[in-house]
Each structure stands twice: as structure tokens, then as C-alpha cells.
Design an enzyme around this catalytic site. Structure first.
Site, short mmCIF file in Angstrom:
data_model
loop_
_atom_site.label_atom_id
_atom_site.label_comp_id
_atom_site.label_asym_id
_atom_site.label_seq_id
_atom_site.Cartn_x
_atom_site.Cartn_y
_atom_site.Cartn_z
N GLY A 113 -18.95 -46.38 -13.79
CA GLY A 113 -17.94 -44.99 -13.30
C GLY A 113 -16.61 -45.72 -13.33
O GLY A 113 -15.76 -44.70 -13.73
N GLY A 114 -16.25 -46.78 -12.81
CA GLY A 114 -15.07 -47.22 -12.72
C GLY A 114 -14.70 -48.17 -13.84
O GLY A 114 -13.61 -48.78 -13.64
N ASP A 163 -23.21 -46.15 -9.47
CA ASP A 163 -23.20 -44.79 -9.80
C ASP A 163 -24.54 -44.13 -9.28
O ASP A 163 -24.54 -43.05 -9.01
CB ASP A 163 -22.78 -44.48 -11.13
CG ASP A 163 -21.30 -45.28 -11.22
OD1 ASP A 163 -20.46 -44.81 -10.74
OD2 ASP A 163 -21.42 -46.13 -12.23
N ASP A 194 -21.48 -54.52 -4.01
CA ASP A 194 -20.66 -53.65 -5.05
C ASP A 194 -21.53 -52.17 -4.84
O ASP A 194 -22.40 -52.25 -4.02
CB ASP A 194 -20.93 -54.18 -6.49
CG ASP A 194 -20.08 -53.72 -7.54
OD1 ASP A 194 -19.43 -52.71 -7.22
OD2 ASP A 194 -19.76 -53.92 -8.87
N GLY A 195 -20.65 -51.37 -5.23
CA GLY A 195 -21.38 -50.02 -5.40
C GLY A 195 -22.04 -49.60 -6.62
O GLY A 195 -22.19 -50.65 -7.40
N GLU A 229 -18.65 -56.79 -13.40
CA GLU A 229 -19.34 -56.58 -12.29
C GLU A 229 -20.73 -57.34 -12.51
O GLU A 229 -21.11 -58.10 -11.59
CB GLU A 229 -19.61 -55.14 -11.89
CG GLU A 229 -18.25 -54.60 -11.25
CD GLU A 229 -18.39 -53.03 -11.49
OE1 GLU A 229 -17.64 -52.42 -10.23
OE2 GLU A 229 -19.18 -52.44 -11.98
N GLY A 244 -14.45 -50.04 -6.88
CA GLY A 244 -14.94 -48.57 -6.59
C GLY A 244 -14.31 -48.12 -5.39
O GLY A 244 -13.96 -49.04 -4.62
N SER A 245 -14.62 -46.88 -4.92
CA SER A 245 -14.13 -46.42 -3.52
C SER A 245 -15.05 -46.80 -2.39
O SER A 245 -14.58 -47.25 -1.46
CB SER A 245 -14.43 -44.83 -3.57
OG SER A 245 -15.74 -44.31 -4.10
N THR A 246 -16.47 -47.31 -2.67
CA THR A 246 -17.20 -47.91 -1.83
C THR A 246 -16.87 -49.19 -1.42
O THR A 246 -16.63 -49.77 -0.34
CB THR A 246 -18.88 -47.91 -2.15
OG1 THR A 246 -18.94 -46.55 -2.56
CG2 THR A 246 -19.58 -48.17 -1.02
C1 5RP Z 1 -17.19 -49.45 -10.98
C2 5RP Z 1 -18.54 -49.08 -10.48
C3 5RP Z 1 -18.69 -48.59 -9.03
O1 5RP Z 1 -19.38 -49.22 -8.29
C4 5RP Z 1 -19.26 -47.10 -9.19
O2 5RP Z 1 -18.68 -46.51 -10.17
C5 5RP Z 1 -19.36 -46.51 -7.88
O3 5RP Z 1 -18.15 -46.16 -7.45
P1 5RP Z 1 -17.83 -45.54 -6.14
O4 5RP Z 1 -18.20 -46.54 -5.00
O5 5RP Z 1 -16.47 -45.10 -6.02
O6 5RP Z 1 -18.97 -44.68 -5.96
O7 5RP Z 1 -19.55 -49.23 -11.10
O8 5RP Z 1 -17.53 -49.96 -12.20
#
Ligand code: 5RP
Length: 213
Positions: free
Chosen positions: A95-96, A83, A80-81, A102, A29-31
Site C-alpha cells: 500500500g505504501g 494491508d 512490518d505492517g 520489504e 507505513g503508519s504502523t
Molecule cells: C508498505 C506496506 C505497509 O506495510 C502497508 O501498506 C500497511 O501500511 P499501514 O501500516 O500504514 O497500514 O506494505 O509498502
């Protein structure tokens, strides 16, 4: 822009928890993109496992050593990030669409650190729950699940169909049990609080560090 800055702040705080010689799980993800930059900048000697081809590509381009989970075995830390994070520490992830890998990586780590911007902590979940489903019997699986929609995204790297479950989320534990018990569900994006050791929340330039265990 403000959110990207907060993600970078949370990611830097999470990267600071990594020590030389550690085996590290990398989320998606972006984070996580900010995390990879912060980790690479630290110049540590670490070995990493990635939860998605995208993370792997970025990590390698930054000079991080990426190998397989089977080769590393138990991980010292996974980062990890998410949602959404509720008050009890349950997470919605995926979300990704990388939630299956994960969760496997989080479960393989002694310490699972979640880093989020200020929009992610919520008193009650409002997101749908991401799912990865087997193609075989998809219509039957979806009928058992009830209110579920297919997501218009590519298959997971493991061939799974990505979908979202829209039912009532008052009791995440009961929903997680229902989803896990439904044949055809590879995995879902609800992560129990017991899986997470730390939640790092950025608000502006401030960092709140919640330790769950
Ligand atoms: C990917 C995830 C991400 O950690 C989650 O969607 C958060 O993403 P972002 O850091 O872009 O807000 O679960 O499967």
C-alpha cells in the site's frame, strides 16, 4: 483514531520482541512509524536496515542506527505492517509501494513479524495486488498482466513503476506464481505464509499473537 491506537498497540507488542544487539529490518507505513517510536523508547543497542527513505528518515530522527542490508547480512528480525492478512497467513503488502524492498528484507530475516490493526485480517483478500514494474516494455508487461492499473505515485527509490493488479485472488499461490513469472514484474505484494513467523493483531487494547513457525 481508534485504528491509530490499535496500530500503536500492535507496534508496541512487536517492539517488545527485539533484543539488545539484534540486527533489525524495518518495514514501511503508519504502523511502522509507531514501531519506530516504541523501539527508540526501549533504548536498545540495535542496528537497523530500512525498507524506504521515509522509514530511514524517521528512524534516524529518533536516534536509531540505520545502515545497509549488505552491511548487516542476515537479520535477526524484521518487523512490518500489512494491508491484508488472510486466514492462512498470506499477506498483501505494498500500500505504501515499498513491497519490493520489504520482501527482500523479510527474506533476509530469521524472524519476520507482521503487526496489524483489527481491519487487516480477512478470510479472503479484497485488495488489489501492488506491483513494481520495469519501465522498459511497460505496455507489453501490462498487456501480459491483464487487469492492471498504474498508481499515481512517484517511482520506487529503485526506479520501478508502481501499479496494482485487480484479478481474481481465490488462489494467492497461483496468482503469486503468475505475477513472478511475468517478464517486467520486478516484484509483487503477495507474501507467502511461509515467509512470516508471527502475526500480531491488535483489537482495541487486546493483542492476538499468531505464531506461524
Ligand atoms: C508498505 C506496506 C505497509 O506495510 C502497508 O501498506 C500497511 O501500511 P499501514 O501500516 O500504514 O497500514 O506494505 O509498502
Amino acid at each position: 483514531m481508534q485504528l491509530e491506537a490499535e496500530k500503536a498497540v500492535a507496534a508496541r507488542a512487536a517492539a517488545a520482541l527485539v533484543e539488545d544487539g539484534m540486527k533489525v529490518g524495518l518495514g514501511t507505513g503508519s504502523t511502522v512509524s509507531h514501531l519506530l517510536t516504541a523501539l527508540a523508547e526501549r533504548g536498545l543497542s540495535v542496528r537497523c536496515v530500512s525498507t524506504s527513505p521515509r522509514t530511514e528518515d524517521i528512524a534516524r530522527s529518533l536516534g536509531l542506527d540505520v545502515t545497509t542490508l549488505d552491511e548487516l547480512g542476515r537479520l535477526d528480525i524484521a518487523i512490518d505492517g500489512a494491508d491484508q492478512v488472510d486466514d492462512a497467513g498470506w499477506l498483501i503488502k505494498g500500500g505504501g509501494a515499498a513491497h519490493t524492498r520489504e520482501k527482500i528484507v523479510a527474506a533476509a530475516a530469521d524472524r519476520f513479524v507482521v503487526m496489524v490493526d483489527s481491519t487487516k485480517p480477512v478470510p479472503r483478500f479484497t485488495w488489489p495486488v501492488p506491483l513494481e514494474l520495469l519501465e522498459f516494455g511497460l505496455t507489453s508487461t501490462m498487456r501480459l498482466l491483464g487487469d492492471v492499473t498504474l498508481r499515481d505515485v512517484p517511482r520506487s527509490p529503485d526506479g520501478g513503476v508502481i501499479a496494482d493488479w485487480h484479478g481474481d485472488l481465490d488462489d494467492p499461490e497461483a496468482v503469486a506464481a503468475f505475477l513472478s513469472a511475468t517478464p517486467g514484474v520486478v516484484d509483487h505484494g503477495l507474501f507467502p505464509a511461509s515467509m512470516t513467523s508471527d502475526v500480531i493483531i491488535a483489537r482495541g487494547t487486546d493483542v492476538e499473537h499468531r505464531r506461524l513457525r
